[in-house]
Structure formats: structure tokens, C-alpha cells
Design a protein around this motif. Structure first.
Motif, PDB file in Angstrom:
ATOM      1  N   GLN A  98      40.075  47.807  31.106  1.00  0.00           N
ATOM      2  CA  GLN A  98      39.834  46.607  30.301  1.00  0.00           C
ATOM      3  C   GLN A  98      40.706  45.483  30.850  1.00  0.00           C
ATOM      4  O   GLN A  98      40.262  44.695  31.649  1.00  0.00           O
ATOM      5  CB  GLN A  98      40.074  46.901  28.819  1.00  0.00           C
ATOM      6  CG  GLN A  98      38.940  47.789  28.268  1.00  0.00           C
ATOM      7  CD  GLN A  98      39.139  48.192  26.833  1.00  0.00           C
ATOM      8  OE1 GLN A  98      39.860  47.572  26.075  1.00  0.00           O
ATOM      9  NE2 GLN A  98      38.481  49.270  26.441  1.00  0.00           N
ATOM     10  N   CYS A  99      42.006  45.458  30.508  1.00  0.00           N
ATOM     11  CA  CYS A  99      42.845  44.383  31.072  1.00  0.00           C
ATOM     12  C   CYS A  99      43.114  44.626  32.551  1.00  0.00           C
ATOM     13  O   CYS A  99      43.381  43.697  33.300  1.00  0.00           O
ATOM     14  CB  CYS A  99      44.150  44.245  30.317  1.00  0.00           C
ATOM     15  SG  CYS A  99      45.417  45.447  30.793  1.00  0.00           S
ATOM     16  N   CYS A 102      46.919  48.752  34.190  1.00  0.00           N
ATOM     17  CA  CYS A 102      47.269  50.135  34.567  1.00  0.00           C
ATOM     18  C   CYS A 102      46.450  50.617  35.761  1.00  0.00           C
ATOM     19  O   CYS A 102      46.729  51.678  36.313  1.00  0.00           O
ATOM     20  CB  CYS A 102      47.023  51.074  33.381  1.00  0.00           C
ATOM     21  SG  CYS A 102      45.263  51.296  32.989  1.00  0.00           S
ATOM     22  N   CYS A 134      47.781  53.882  29.583  1.00  0.00           N
ATOM     23  CA  CYS A 134      46.851  52.768  29.446  1.00  0.00           C
ATOM     24  C   CYS A 134      46.898  52.294  28.001  1.00  0.00           C
ATOM     25  O   CYS A 134      46.746  53.090  27.086  1.00  0.00           O
ATOM     26  CB  CYS A 134      45.427  53.201  29.803  1.00  0.00           C
ATOM     27  SG  CYS A 134      44.233  51.867  29.519  1.00  0.00           S
ATOM     28  N   ARG A 135      47.109  51.006  27.813  1.00  0.00           N
ATOM     29  CA  ARG A 135      47.214  50.474  26.454  1.00  0.00           C
ATOM     30  C   ARG A 135      45.864  49.991  25.936  1.00  0.00           C
ATOM     31  O   ARG A 135      45.765  49.563  24.794  1.00  0.00           O
ATOM     32  CB  ARG A 135      48.206  49.298  26.439  1.00  0.00           C
ATOM     33  CG  ARG A 135      49.601  49.706  26.772  1.00  0.00           C
ATOM     34  CD  ARG A 135      50.227  50.541  25.685  1.00  0.00           C
ATOM     35  NE  ARG A 135      51.055  49.736  24.790  1.00  0.00           N
ATOM     36  CZ  ARG A 135      51.540  50.171  23.635  1.00  0.00           C
ATOM     37  NH1 ARG A 135      51.222  51.377  23.213  1.00  0.00           N
ATOM     38  NH2 ARG A 135      52.295  49.409  22.897  1.00  0.00           N
ATOM     39  N   CYS A 136      44.838  49.998  26.773  1.00  0.00           N
ATOM     40  CA  CYS A 136      43.575  49.388  26.364  1.00  0.00           C
ATOM     41  C   CYS A 136      42.455  50.389  26.119  1.00  0.00           C
ATOM     42  O   CYS A 136      41.820  50.384  25.070  1.00  0.00           O
ATOM     43  CB  CYS A 136      43.069  48.417  27.429  1.00  0.00           C
ATOM     44  SG  CYS A 136      44.206  47.109  27.863  1.00  0.00           S
TER      45      CYS A 136
END
Ligand SMILES: Cc1cc2nc3c(=O)[nH]c(=O)nc-3n(C[C@H](O)[C@H](O)[C@H](O)COP(=O)(O)OP(=O)(O)OC[C@H]3O[C@@H](n4cnc5c(N)ncnc54)[C@H](O)[C@@H]3O)c2cc1C
Ligand code: FES
Ligand code: FES
Lengths: 182, 284
Positions: A98-99, A102, A134-136
Motif C-alpha cells: 500500500q504505502c 516495507c 508491514c503497517r498497511c
């Protein structure tokens, strides 16, 4: 200052570095290889993963002086020329990001995993990239991307692992209220 | 963050390394894989004046057969240990525990010797080395000495490796006819053990002839669960007998309370994980 000689993405460099310089900072600041990023201060996130003599390492937890005499591959050199590496392509096709922060590390860790295990199960992929956060994405599409790439690299039928469907189909099945746009 | 400045030495032999350490006075740190040292230097929890890098020292990496033991070089990486056929054959407990350490990137750099000298109470390899009665070969300028596992782990983050000394290799007896199991309890990927139990069991005719049990993170150093070992010696190889013995796993332990768990919960975990580890090792 300590002299080092390293090969990075196929080119040789000889430089003087301060011994405390982390490999990731040498790559980014001295060589301009900004494709490799830093995501944490604690060696946990894996965003900085590169290959050192063919093995995935966290380049924030290696000193540049420790890489003396070694061969480094970053995300920028992984395709070895024009185009995309099959794992890069699979992350693109399977919406494995997504962003994207990572992603370089995810791809470098995944390539390393596939070298040891060319046909990992979902669980084996999750375990193999446990060093990357991964934060997304929630990881689902990352796992699909890695398995998709694995099939392609094995030369499987159409590059699609058995039971693999496109993310749009899966996500719609999980959330039937989402209209499919065609 | 980047580490504070330091002077850097890159010896190529054990003798040169010992000399470099001796030349650098008190504030010197040895660098092995750097997977514990570099993180603490980045956080400025450590700021040594000099770092002596063992990365180019010859002869410290690899596993060799030495008759009734295998010998693991201090600089053998976790991933080398995982791939090693001698470890798999004679001390599979080491491979199993090593596979739970961190993640593949850290395992490519971190070393067997570094993990043991670092002696983190939550580290996975100290309790395994203790359970297997490993022997530690320590080199100093006056020569080499061998330290038994029971005397190696002295206190929190402290081992018998003295100032000016290096761990060079670890001898692990061959465990022919034994079965082993490492049970690690942690909450998320790449996390340290909240508690873990290393068990090795030798069965004979439906009985447990001998058992060795090591405990991770049940005190400032790794511990042997001697009461469990005594209760198991000669016991019938049944789930009931193992469960009864495992009830004694927390005796004599002194675990810490921290963000991950209270001490009493750790003591509960020690019993449960001992039962599971011994049962699995005994094939129950
Ligand atoms: C994200 C992350 C997760 C981790 N998770 C775990 C885990 O779940 N379980 C676990 O057990 N470990 C874990 N570790 C630590 C890992 O096992 C390290 O590899 C190990 O603790 C240290 O080994 P090293 O070779 O990197 O040592 P270094 O970091 O280089 O050194 C550690 C210490 O030992 C000393 N030293 C090293 N080698 C010698 C020697 N031969 N002689 C004398 N002194 C020496 C150094 O001076 C230093 O004080 C983790 C690390 C990270 C970064
Ligand atoms: S930047 Fe997070 S592990 Fe390297
Ligand atoms: S895509 Fe944003 S962190 Fe993974």
C-alpha cells in the motif's frame, strides 16, 4: 576512517568510512542507493534488508566496515538490469503493498526465502518473512505475492499457484458489500 | 540512531585478536555477528571506545566431529548451525532452538558463540547448552581453558569469559539414542522467549532412563530443572509420570516480572512447557 572495498549492485566501490557507519547509511548517503530504507531503531522492521554475499541481512545492523570485501545487492540491483525481478512483478500484480515503505525489505527477504524454499506454503511464507513488518497491508496480499512469484520462478502453469486467485476476487468474497468495478 | 564513535580493529587470528583486546585497555568490546551489540550501540546503551571485530578471524567458524563430541566454532552463524548435518544428527535440540531465534536476516549474521557470551536470560541457546552439558573453550593470552556449562553462566548478561578473553569454541557431547524438544512460548514473530524449556530424554524399555531439562528466562541465568530430572530418572514413560515430574519445574527458580509476564505466570509456564517438551521428546 577505515578503507573498504565493496561491490554493490554489480559495481565496485572503494571508500573511507567511519567505523560506526551503518551499512544502510553507507548505501544511502555515500552511494545514493536510497531504494533501501530505514524503518526503525531496534533491528525489528526489516525495511533495510539487503543481500550480503547472497544472504538477506538487516543493513541497519551491519557496520559498513563489516561488508569490506563483500558483495551487496539492494532492491535497486535485484532485477539485474532492465525490467522487474519476478518477486517485484508479483508484488505489483498481487497488490502486495500500500504505502510501499516495507516493500524493498519484503522483496529482499522473500527472494532469500525462495532460494531456500522454492515452494513455500502460506505459513512458511509468513514464517520466512517474520523479520519484516508491514503497517498497511495486513500481510494477506504479501503472502499471495510471494507464492505467486514462487510459482512463476518454478515455471508453474501460468505462474499461478494452485488455488491462487486475484486479490480482487478474494477481497470481494470476504466483503460482499464491496461492489466489483469492472 | 548511529553508534557513538569508536576505534576499530580487524584482527585475522585469535592471537592478534587477544593482543588487540589487551592493547585497547578496559573499554573494549568484541564484535561477533553484531546482532545484539550493534542494536545496543545504536541505542547508545553501549559506547565502547574500541571494537575488535572477529569477522575476519580464521578458524572460528564451522562445526567439526571430535570423536564423542561435536565442536561448534564461536563464530558459526545461526543459519550455519541450522544447516549443519553434525548438529542435526548429534544435538538436534540446538538446531530446533536456533530455528526459533529472531528471523532469517538476524540468523544470517548472529553467531552461536555471541548468543552464549551475551547470555541474555531470554536468549534461547544458553539453556540448551546447559541442558546438553556443553563445554566452553575460552582463550586468553596465557592460554586456553575449558569451562563446564554449569560454571559458564555466572549472572545476568555475565559469563565466565573474563576481560581480555575470547570464547573460541563449544564442545557438545554426542547424544546418541536421545530425543529432544525445545518448547518456546512467545507472543509474536521474531520475539524473545517469555519462558522456554529445553528437554532431552533417553528412553529404555518403556521407561525414561535419563532426562535433562534446561529453563530459559526463569532467572538471571539459564537453569537446570534438577528436581524434574530426578523425578523422571527411571520413571515410566507415561503422560501421568511426565506431568507429575513437570509440576516440579518451577522449584528453585527466580523469574523476573516485566511487561511480558509476572513471575508467578512464568512459573506456571515453566511447568506447562516442561510437560510438553518432555512429553514430545519422550514420544508421548
Ligand atoms: C530482532 C532481533 C531478535 C532477536 N531474537 C532473539 C531470540 O528470539 N532469541 C535469541 O536467543 N536471540 C535473539 N536475538 C539475538 C541473537 O541471537 C544474537 O545473534 C545473539 O544474541 C548475539 O550474537 P552475535 O553474534 O550477534 O553477537 P554480538 O552482538 O556481536 O555480541 C554480543 C556480545 O557477546 C560478546 N561476544 C560475542 N562473541 C564473543 C566471543 N567469541 N568471545 C567473547 N565475547 C564475545 C560481544 O562482545 C557482545 O558483548 C535477536 C536479535 C535481534 C536483532
Ligand atoms: S531499519 Fe528496521 S530493521 Fe533495519
Ligand atoms: S505497505 Fe505500508 S508498510 Fe507495508
Amino acid at each position: 576512517m577505515t578503507p573498504i572495498t565493496v561491490r554493490v549492485d554489480g559495481a565496485s566501490y572503494t571508500d573511507d568510512v567511519e567505523p560506526r557507519t551503518l551499512l544502510v547509511h553507507y548505501l544511502r548517503e555515500q552511494l545514493g542507493k536510497v531504494g533501501t530504507v530505514v524503518g526503525c531503531d531496534t533491528s525489528n522492521c526489516g525495511a533495510c534488508t539487503v543481500h550480503l554475499d547472497g544472504e538477506a541481512v538487516k543493513s541497519c545492523t551491519v557496520l559498513a566496515v563489516q561488508a569490506d570485501g563483500s558483495e551487496v545487492t539492494t532492491i535497486e540491483g535485484v532485477a539485474g538490469g532492465a525490467g522487474l525481478h519476478p518477486v517485484q512483478k508479483a508484488f505489483h500484480e498481487m497488490h502486495g503493498l500500500q504505502c510501499g515503505y516495507c516493500t524493498p525489505g519484503m522483496i529482499m527477504a522473500s527472494i532469500d526465502l525462495l532460494k531456500d524454499n522454492p515452494d513455500p506454503s502460506d505459513d512458511e511464507v509468513r514464517e520466512g518473512i517474520e523479520g519484516n513488518l508491514c503497517r498497511c497491508t495486513g500481510y494477506q496480499n504479501i503472502v499471495r505475492a510471494v507464492r505467486h512469484a514462487a510459482a512463476e520462478m518454478r515455471g508453474g502453469a501460468n505462474g499461478v499457484p494452485s488455488g491462487s486467485v486475484s486479490p480482487a476476487v478474494v477481497d470481494t468474497a470476504a466483503a460482499p458489500h464491496v461492489a466489483v468495478q469492472s | 540512531m548511529i553508534p557513538a564513535p569508536f576505534a576499530y580493529a580487524r584482527p585475522t587470528t585469535v592471537e592478534e585478536a587477544l593482543q588487540a583486546i589487551a592493547d585497547c585497555g578496559e573499554d573494549v568490546k568484541v564484535l561477533a555477528g553484531g546482532q545484539s551489540l550493534i542494536p545496543v550501540m545504536r541505542l547508545r546503551l553501549a559506547a565502547p571506545e574500541t571494537v575488535v571485530d572477529l569477522g575476519k578471524v580464521a578458524g572460528l567458524r564451522g562445526v567439526r566431529d571430535d570423536g564423542d563430541a561435536i565442536v561448534i566454532g564461536a563464530m558459526t552463524t545461526h543459519s550455519d548451525v541450522l544447516a549443519d548435518p553434525l548438529v542435526a544428527e548429534h544435538a538436534p535440540l540446538i538446531a530446533e532452538a536456533t530455528g526459533t531465534v529472531a528471523d532469517r536476516q538476524v540468523r544470517h549474521r548472529g553467531t552461536f558463540g555471541g548468543a552464549l557470551v551475551h547470555a541474555d536470560p531470554a536468549g534461547d541457546l544458553p539453556a540448551v547448552a546447559l541442558a546438553l552439558d556443553a563445554e566452553f573453550v575460552v582463550a586468553g593470552q596465557s592460554g586456553r581453558r575449558t569451562v563446564p556449562a554449569g560454571e559458564f553462566f555466572v549472572d545476568y548478561l555475565t559469563t565466565a569469559v573474563g576481560e581480555g578473553e575470547l570464547l573460541v569454541e563449544v564442545r557438545v557431547p554426542k547424544y546418541t539414542g536421545w530425543s529432544m524438544r525445545y518448547e518456546k512460548f512467545n507472543r509474536v514473530a521474531q520475539a524473545w522467549s517469555i519462558v522456554a524449556v529445553a528437554a532431552a530424554v533417553r528412553r529404555e524399555d518403556g521407561r525414561i532412563a535419563e532426562a535433562r531439562v534446561g529453563l530459559t528466562n526463569m532467572g538471571p541465568t539459564p537453569l537446570r530443572a534438577r528436581q524434574v530430572e530426578e523425578a523422571l530418572a527411571g520413571a515410566e514413560a507415561t503422560a501421568e509420570a511426565v506431568a507429575a515430574a513437570a509440576e516440579r519445574a518451577a522449584e528453585g527458580t527466580d523469574p523476573t516480572s516485566d511487561l511480558n509476564a509476572q513471575a508467578d505466570y512464568r512459573q506456571h509456564l515453566a511447568k506447562v512447557l516442561t510437560r510438553r517438551a518432555v512429553s514430545t521428546a519422550a514420544g508421548l
